[in-house]
Design a protein around this motif. Structure first.
Motif, PDB file in Angstrom:
ATOM      1  N   ALA A   1    -119.535 -33.996  78.653  1.00 28.71           N
ATOM      2  CA  ALA A   1    -120.105 -33.400  79.863  1.00 28.71           C
ATOM      3  C   ALA A   1    -119.503 -32.020  80.136  1.00 28.71           C
ATOM      4  O   ALA A   1    -120.228 -31.071  80.458  1.00 28.71           O
ATOM      5  CB  ALA A   1    -119.883 -34.318  81.062  1.00 28.71           C
ATOM      6  N   PHE A   2    -118.191 -31.900  79.992  1.00 26.88           N
ATOM      7  CA  PHE A   2    -117.543 -30.608  80.217  1.00 26.88           C
ATOM      8  C   PHE A   2    -117.970 -29.582  79.179  1.00 26.88           C
ATOM      9  O   PHE A   2    -118.181 -28.419  79.492  1.00 26.88           O
ATOM     10  CB  PHE A   2    -116.016 -30.749  80.224  1.00 26.88           C
ATOM     11  CG  PHE A   2    -115.465 -31.322  81.504  1.00 26.88           C
ATOM     12  CD1 PHE A   2    -115.771 -30.755  82.729  1.00 26.88           C
ATOM     13  CD2 PHE A   2    -114.620 -32.412  81.482  1.00 26.88           C
ATOM     14  CE1 PHE A   2    -115.263 -31.267  83.905  1.00 26.88           C
ATOM     15  CE2 PHE A   2    -114.097 -32.946  82.648  1.00 26.88           C
ATOM     16  CZ  PHE A   2    -114.430 -32.372  83.866  1.00 26.88           C
ATOM     17  N   ALA A   3    -118.082 -30.024  77.922  1.00 24.46           N
ATOM     18  CA  ALA A   3    -118.502 -29.104  76.865  1.00 24.46           C
ATOM     19  C   ALA A   3    -119.925 -28.627  77.121  1.00 24.46           C
ATOM     20  O   ALA A   3    -120.239 -27.446  76.930  1.00 24.46           O
ATOM     21  CB  ALA A   3    -118.406 -29.784  75.501  1.00 24.46           C
ATOM     22  N   GLY A   4    -120.791 -29.528  77.579  1.00 23.67           N
ATOM     23  CA  GLY A   4    -122.172 -29.164  77.888  1.00 23.67           C
ATOM     24  C   GLY A   4    -122.271 -28.214  79.063  1.00 23.67           C
ATOM     25  O   GLY A   4    -123.223 -27.426  79.165  1.00 23.67           O
ATOM     26  N   ALA A   5    -121.302 -28.269  79.955  1.00 19.91           N
ATOM     27  CA  ALA A   5    -121.304 -27.403  81.134  1.00 19.91           C
ATOM     28  C   ALA A   5    -120.561 -26.097  80.878  1.00 19.91           C
ATOM     29  O   ALA A   5    -120.400 -25.292  81.797  1.00 19.91           O
ATOM     30  CB  ALA A   5    -120.676 -28.137  82.317  1.00 19.91           C
ATOM     31  N   GLY A   6    -120.085 -25.903  79.656  1.00 19.62           N
ATOM     32  CA  GLY A   6    -119.410 -24.654  79.326  1.00 19.62           C
ATOM     33  C   GLY A   6    -117.952 -24.597  79.750  1.00 19.62           C
ATOM     34  O   GLY A   6    -117.381 -23.520  79.860  1.00 19.62           O
ATOM     35  N   ARG A   7    -117.345 -25.736  79.985  1.00 22.12           N
ATOM     36  CA  ARG A   7    -115.937 -25.772  80.386  1.00 22.12           C
ATOM     37  C   ARG A   7    -115.111 -26.295  79.218  1.00 22.12           C
ATOM     38  O   ARG A   7    -114.632 -27.435  79.210  1.00 22.12           O
ATOM     39  CB  ARG A   7    -115.770 -26.647  81.618  1.00 22.12           C
ATOM     40  CG  ARG A   7    -116.544 -26.070  82.817  1.00 22.12           C
ATOM     41  CD  ARG A   7    -116.365 -26.862  84.052  1.00 22.12           C
ATOM     42  NE  ARG A   7    -114.967 -26.852  84.462  1.00 22.12           N
ATOM     43  CZ  ARG A   7    -114.496 -27.632  85.424  1.00 22.12           C
ATOM     44  NH1 ARG A   7    -115.287 -28.463  86.049  1.00 22.12           N
ATOM     45  NH2 ARG A   7    -113.226 -27.581  85.758  1.00 22.12           N
ATOM     46  N   ALA A   8    -114.932 -25.453  78.231  1.00 22.52           N
ATOM     47  CA  ALA A   8    -114.284 -25.834  76.970  1.00 22.52           C
ATOM     48  C   ALA A   8    -112.838 -26.280  77.182  1.00 22.52           C
ATOM     49  O   ALA A   8    -112.378 -27.226  76.528  1.00 22.52           O
ATOM     50  CB  ALA A   8    -114.345 -24.680  75.989  1.00 22.52           C
ATOM     51  N   GLU A   9    -112.114 -25.607  78.077  1.00 20.69           N
ATOM     52  CA  GLU A   9    -110.710 -25.953  78.299  1.00 20.69           C
ATOM     53  C   GLU A   9    -110.571 -27.374  78.853  1.00 20.69           C
ATOM     54  O   GLU A   9    -109.738 -28.158  78.389  1.00 20.69           O
ATOM     55  CB  GLU A   9    -110.086 -24.952  79.275  1.00 20.69           C
ATOM     56  CG  GLU A   9    -108.591 -25.113  79.436  1.00 20.69           C
ATOM     57  CD  GLU A   9    -108.012 -24.023  80.333  1.00 20.69           C
ATOM     58  OE1 GLU A   9    -107.355 -24.396  81.313  1.00 20.69           O
ATOM     59  OE2 GLU A   9    -108.225 -22.834  80.050  1.00 20.69           O
ATOM     60  N   GLN A  10    -111.405 -27.713  79.825  1.00 16.53           N
ATOM     61  CA  GLN A  10    -111.370 -29.057  80.408  1.00 16.53           C
ATOM     62  C   GLN A  10    -111.830 -30.101  79.385  1.00 16.53           C
ATOM     63  O   GLN A  10    -111.278 -31.199  79.313  1.00 16.53           O
ATOM     64  CB  GLN A  10    -112.266 -29.111  81.656  1.00 16.53           C
ATOM     65  CG  GLN A  10    -112.111 -30.369  82.472  1.00 16.53           C
ATOM     66  CD  GLN A  10    -110.767 -30.466  83.168  1.00 16.53           C
ATOM     67  OE1 GLN A  10    -110.173 -29.459  83.522  1.00 16.53           O
ATOM     68  NE2 GLN A  10    -110.284 -31.679  83.348  1.00 16.53           N
ATOM     69  N   ALA A  11    -112.833 -29.746  78.567  1.00 20.27           N
ATOM     70  CA  ALA A  11    -113.311 -30.658  77.518  1.00 20.27           C
ATOM     71  C   ALA A  11    -112.198 -30.943  76.515  1.00 20.27           C
ATOM     72  O   ALA A  11    -112.023 -32.086  76.074  1.00 20.27           O
ATOM     73  CB  ALA A  11    -114.525 -30.062  76.811  1.00 20.27           C
ATOM     74  N   GLU A  12    -111.444 -29.911  76.164  1.00 26.06           N
ATOM     75  CA  GLU A  12    -110.347 -30.090  75.206  1.00 26.06           C
ATOM     76  C   GLU A  12    -109.263 -30.997  75.784  1.00 26.06           C
ATOM     77  O   GLU A  12    -108.682 -31.821  75.070  1.00 26.06           O
ATOM     78  CB  GLU A  12    -109.764 -28.713  74.833  1.00 26.06           C
ATOM     79  CG  GLU A  12    -108.901 -28.733  73.603  1.00 26.06           C
ATOM     80  CD  GLU A  12    -109.612 -29.281  72.370  1.00 26.06           C
ATOM     81  OE1 GLU A  12    -108.975 -30.063  71.640  1.00 26.06           O
ATOM     82  OE2 GLU A  12    -110.787 -28.950  72.143  1.00 26.06           O
ATOM     83  N   LEU A  13    -108.978 -30.854  77.082  1.00 28.56           N
ATOM     84  CA  LEU A  13    -107.993 -31.715  77.738  1.00 28.56           C
ATOM     85  C   LEU A  13    -108.434 -33.177  77.677  1.00 28.56           C
ATOM     86  O   LEU A  13    -107.634 -34.061  77.346  1.00 28.56           O
ATOM     87  CB  LEU A  13    -107.796 -31.287  79.194  1.00 28.56           C
ATOM     88  CG  LEU A  13    -106.875 -32.164  80.040  1.00 28.56           C
ATOM     89  CD1 LEU A  13    -105.450 -32.098  79.516  1.00 28.56           C
ATOM     90  CD2 LEU A  13    -106.938 -31.756  81.491  1.00 28.56           C
TER      91      LEU A  13
END
Length: 156
Positions: free
Chosen positions: A69-81
């Protein structure tokens, strides 16, 4: 107390002392989910290792979904966490079954259900086969993977 829960608590203490914030955060949330599971229902109880494994599996699945969901929303840093937390929690799960091992367990379960019914099970008996397979798999394979293998076997 379950050995796995004790191991999680000891690893949390070590992570806090070692200032590993990501690991400490993941373990804290998992222990919180375990505690919530213990006190849910009419009376408090202590979870067995198998039940703790189910909670950890659920938490890993949550992390994967959140990362997507984070990666789809463009929040790569949160997705990586979220991915790194999921990886940390996966280390507490048993090794996943290979496709050949899963297929062998499905074959065994189909044979057992066939022996009970007196005929080869079809799509209508998928629930019975899934129940038999899930007792053998015991958290070593994702439910979707198991269902796919059972469905393929029953289809022909």
């Amino acid at each position: 107390m379950a050995e796995l829960k004790t191991r999680l608590q000891n690893d949390l203490t070590a992570a806090i002392k070692g200032r590993e914030t990501v690991k400490a955060g993941a373990l804290r949330m998992t222990l919180s989910a375990i505690t919530n599971e213990e006190v849910s229902g009419k009376s408090a109880r202590v979870l067995s290792d198998d039940e703790v494994l189910k909670v950890i599996t659920r938490e890993v699945k949550k992390r994967k979904e959140a990362a997507e969901a984070f990666a789809g929303a463009g929040r790569a840093e949160q997705a990586e966490l979220e991915k790194s937390e999921g990886t940390i929690l996966e280390s507490y799960l048993p090794a996943q079954l290979a496709d050949a091992e899963l297929a062998a367990l499905v074959d065994e379960a189909v044979a057992e259900v066939a022996a009970q019914l007196g005929e080869q099970p079809g799509q209508r008996q998928m629930g019975q086969v899934m129940k038999a397979v899930n007792t053998k798999v015991a958290g070593r394979a994702d439910g979707g993977r198991v269902a796919g293998a059972v469905k393929a076997k029953l289809a022909g």
